[in-house]
Enzyme design. Structure first.
Site, PDB file in Angstrom:
ATOM      1  N   PHE A 112       0.858  -1.173   0.000  1.00  0.00           N
ATOM      2  CA  PHE A 112       0.000   0.000   0.000  1.00  0.00           C
ATOM      3  C   PHE A 112       0.900   1.230   0.000  1.00  0.00           C
ATOM      4  O   PHE A 112       1.865   1.296   0.768  1.00  0.00           O
ATOM      5  CB  PHE A 112      -0.865  -0.045   1.257  1.00  0.00           C
ATOM      6  N   ASP A 183       2.743  -5.638   7.643  1.00  0.00           N
ATOM      7  CA  ASP A 183       1.516  -4.843   7.708  1.00  0.00           C
ATOM      8  C   ASP A 183       0.338  -5.808   7.548  1.00  0.00           C
ATOM      9  O   ASP A 183       0.266  -6.538   6.550  1.00  0.00           O
ATOM     10  CB  ASP A 183       1.551  -3.800   6.578  1.00  0.00           C
ATOM     11  N   TYR A 208     -10.142  -0.588  11.463  1.00  0.00           N
ATOM     12  CA  TYR A 208     -11.415  -0.144  10.874  1.00  0.00           C
ATOM     13  C   TYR A 208     -11.809  -0.991   9.677  1.00  0.00           C
ATOM     14  O   TYR A 208     -12.855  -0.776   9.101  1.00  0.00           O
ATOM     15  CB  TYR A 208     -11.357   1.337  10.490  1.00  0.00           C
ATOM     16  N   LYS A 209     -10.943  -1.925   9.256  1.00  0.00           N
ATOM     17  CA  LYS A 209     -11.277  -2.783   8.113  1.00  0.00           C
ATOM     18  C   LYS A 209     -12.014  -4.015   8.652  1.00  0.00           C
ATOM     19  O   LYS A 209     -13.144  -3.901   9.101  1.00  0.00           O
ATOM     20  CB  LYS A 209     -10.012  -3.107   7.324  1.00  0.00           C
ATOM     21  N   ARG A 355     -13.224  -4.035  -6.569  1.00  0.00           N
ATOM     22  CA  ARG A 355     -12.777  -4.843  -5.429  1.00  0.00           C
ATOM     23  C   ARG A 355     -13.975  -5.195  -4.543  1.00  0.00           C
ATOM     24  O   ARG A 355     -14.794  -4.332  -4.215  1.00  0.00           O
ATOM     25  CB  ARG A 355     -11.746  -4.023  -4.650  1.00  0.00           C
TER      26      ARG A 355
END
Ligand SMILES: *Cc1c(COP(=O)(O)O)cnc(C)c1O
Length: 396
Positions: A112, A183, A208-209, A355
């Site tokens: 990312f 990560d 938060y995912k 996605r």
């Protein structure tokens, strides 16, 4: 299988939510918990809440709730800040422990961008001639050699869902004398993780995912117990100090992972996360993984059969994929807007990826089949081909 957990989420009528990999939905217990933290604790306890409502201990207490979800021992995880910041801290600490003379931080093109940007900023600030080397994901293993100080990777590729083999790459890094920083943004809460078993040196992830802590929920950081008392914090804030309320003029890091704390913890955001973690009580990540693979495989098979104009961008083999599936199409952005307008929420990642995240805690096969029906309708009728669907919003 997860009917009981599905009932614990607010899921708006008419929405099929395949974007929990980006922002998990609201757990029903979270709003009440936040309200109580505000009215009962903040409202009534005022500053006494730091002691008698347990606010000051919250980062490590909640870290201990995340630890079993990522294969970390108790006492090795703390909370705070954002994932970008936690990766910066983890990389800096790892560089400080790497053998003398090593100058390479090795990462990959599937990472990312914020991780690469933060690494770039850190290396420039250190000014010690480090180089950020970014190779193709398939080339990582062969690029691990004795020039590498730290291997810094994201386990699951945010765009395609490609899954790295954490244990194998960590072992290879260690054999070459390097450290490994992971990560876990797209893996925590999505699949079983064994940080301790894999020997990871440092790891960080967001909440938060897949962990459903709410927009901007605080990140977590893991420090392997062997490093916890020797890792040097680059962000030497007062709440990572050994004795913050001694107000000493010199900095001495706290023992253990608490040294990775920086400043005042976000108590209201932590309350929301704490409630979200209640949903995980008694949930087996092996079961979640099995269910997520079944849902993803069904989705891939149906989409390939019914939407031939879409090309699978994710690994076909479930063992090499996280919990999301991406398809490519040159008009991916407009297609996603058309899907969202019809209640199917996924997201778009430039340049051309649609996605979809599969989160068995609240998505079941019925949702997958309903999603495919909407996708088929939009693709077959070219319903995406309208100017308003091409207008790019700030967040895609
Ligand atoms: C989502 C994500 C981030 C986000 O970082 P923040 O600081 O929380 O905005 C970082 N890294 C990866 C791999 C991600 O998927």
């Amino acid at each position: 299988m997860f009917e009981a957990t599905k009932a614990q989420f607010e899921l708006p009528e008419g929405v099929i939510y395949l974007d929990g990999n980006s922002l998990g939905p609201l757990p029903k217990g979270a709003a009440g918990r936040v309200a109580r933290t505000m009215t009962e604790e903040w409202g009534k306890r005022l500053i006494r809440g730091w002691n008698d409502a347990g606010w000051m201990a919250a980062p490590e207490r909640i870290g201990d709730r995340i630890a079993p979800l990522v294969g970390a021992p108790a006492g090795s995880v703390t909370m705070g800040d954002t994932l970008s910041i936690k990766m910066f801290q983890a990389l800096a600490a790892a560089l400080g422990l790497a053998p003398e003379g090593r100058r390479v931080v090795l990462s990959d093109e599937g990472n990312f961008p914020t991780d690469l940007y933060m690494a770039d900023g850190l290396l420039a600030a250190l000014g010690r001639g480090h180089e950020l080397k970014v190779v193709a994901p398939e080339a990582v293993e062969d690029a691990i050699d004795e020039s590498v100080a730290v291997l810094m990777l994201t386990e699951v590729d945010y765009r395609t869902g490609r899954l790295h083999d954490m244990a194998r790459l960590t072992a290879k890094a260690h054999a070459a004398g390097a450290l490994a920083v992971w990560d876990l943004a797209h893996s925590a809460g999505a699949l079983p993780i064994d940080l301790e078993g894999a020997g990871a040196d440092f790891a960080a992830g967001c909440t938060y995912k897949y962990l459903n802590g709410g927009p901007g929920a605080p990140a977590f950081i893991y420090v392997a117990p062997r490093w916890a008392d020797v890792a040097r914090p680059i962000l030497s804030g007062w709440l990572g100090h050994e004795a913050p309320f001694a107000f000493d003029l010199d900095y001495r890091p706290a023992p253990g992972v608490a040294r990775m704390r920086v400043g005042t913890p976000p108590i209201i955001a932590l309350a929301s996360l704490d409630a979200a973690l209640d949903v995980w009580d008694g949930i087996s990540l092996a079961e979640v993984r099995r269910a997520s693979l079944a849902l993803s495989e069904r989705f891939i098979a149906e989409v390939e059969a019914r939407c031939p104009m879409l090309t699978l961008a994710s690994p076909r083999d479930g063992a090499e994929r996280g919990s999301q599936v991406s398809f490519r199409h040159p008009e991916g952005y407009a297609i996603m807007q058309a899907l969202i307008a019809r209640g199917l929420i996924g997201d778009f990642r430039a340049p051309d990826a649609l996605r979809f995240g599969f989160t068995p805690l609240y998505i079941d096969e019925g949702d997958v089949m309903a999603a495919v029906a909407i996708l088929e309708e939009v693709m077959a009728g070219r319903l995406w081909d309208r100017p308003e669907y091409r207008k790019r919003a700030r967040v895609t």
